[in-house]
Design an enzyme around this catalytic site. Structure first.
Site, PDB file in Angstrom:
ATOM      1  CD  GLU A 101      -2.819  -1.039   0.086  1.00 21.35           C
ATOM      2  OE1 GLU A 101      -3.191  -0.166  -0.470  1.00 21.35           O
ATOM      3  OE2 GLU A 101      -3.380  -2.258  -0.456  1.00 21.35           O
ATOM      4  CG  ASP A 182       2.112  -7.228  -5.941  1.00 28.07           C
ATOM      5  OD1 ASP A 182       1.771  -6.729  -4.838  1.00 28.07           O
ATOM      6  OD2 ASP A 182       1.613  -7.954  -6.621  1.00 28.07           O
TER       7      ASP A 182
END
Length: 237
Positions: A101, A182
């Site tokens: 995030e 990611d």
């Protein structure tokens, strides 16, 4: 008008988490000395993320779905963890999810998405104005007089393929951003923990682990689990 829409988006982004969301769920601030809070604050400090407060929300009241998100502008960021997420994942896995995030924040994905929405709004209103004020277009469809209602019908007919292209472009950008976030978590050293978290969350949320690749690419905002785990494994080698 596009500027007004942009202002409204920012306005509701500010008031929703602070004033509206608490009407439906209970937000509990995590204790600073808890294991999860200490680990998250260390991650935030490492990435220069301006974290002010940490909350746990009782998302399990309505769903078993797990999630984590942050909100706030400037140096007033706050992170929210669903209670289901805290129960289902270990502390290192939670930190890995938040590293993902924070990757969105570091890479300015939120601002890019807002810019994309404003661009879509501009295209919609510009195209409608062009159709409404184009007598030759009305005549080509057999209409002798301009009418806003007929103009709207013509606009919807003409705009459909444009809408399709914009929608699929937005999906492509969203999926690309997920891979980029990611990769950011991977660079923080959380490839293994993030893969484990994704697998556990997919299981708990009863997600489709291996959808048809073409269908997923044209309909899903997030890549499927196998693609994300494979991407992390390739990048970590």
């Amino acid at each position: 008008l596009e500027i007004l829409i942009g202002v409204l988006i920012l306005f509701f982004s500010a008031i929703w988490p602070n004033y509206i969301a608490p009407l439906f769920n209970k937000f509990t601030e995590l204790k600073d000395d808890s294991e999860v809070a200490v680990a998250i604050r260390e991650l935030a400090q490492k990435n220069k993320f301006p974290l002010k407060k940490l909350f746990e929300v009782d998302g399990s009241r309505r769903s078993a779905h797990s999630n984590a998100y942050f909100f706030g502008f400037g140096s007033n960021k706050r992170i929210v963890l669903f209670d289901t997420l805290v129960k289902q994942l270990t502390t290192p896995q939670i930190v890995a999810v938040l590293a993902h995030e924070i990757g969105h924040w570091f890479l300015s994905h939120t601002w890019y998405m807002i810019g994309m929405v404003l661009t879509q709004m501009f295209v919609i209103f510009y195209t409608f104005g062009y159709v409404r004020d184009n007598p030759a277009l009305f005549a080509s469809f057999g209409f002798t007089d301009k009418c806003n209602f007929i103009g709207l019908i013509l606009f919807l007919s003409i705009f459909d393929p444009i809408s399709f292209i914009m929608e699929k472009t937005a999906l492509y950008i969203s999926r690309r951003n997920e891979f980029a976030a990611d990769a950011y978590a991977l660079r923080q050293g959380y490839a293994k923990e993030l893969s484990e978290a994704l697998i556990r969350l997919s299981k708990e949320n009863a997600s489709n682990l291996d959808p048809d690749p073409l269908y997923s690419a044209f309909n899903h905002t997030h890549p499927d689990l196998l693609s994300r785990v494979s991407h992390l494994n390739r990048k970590s080698q």
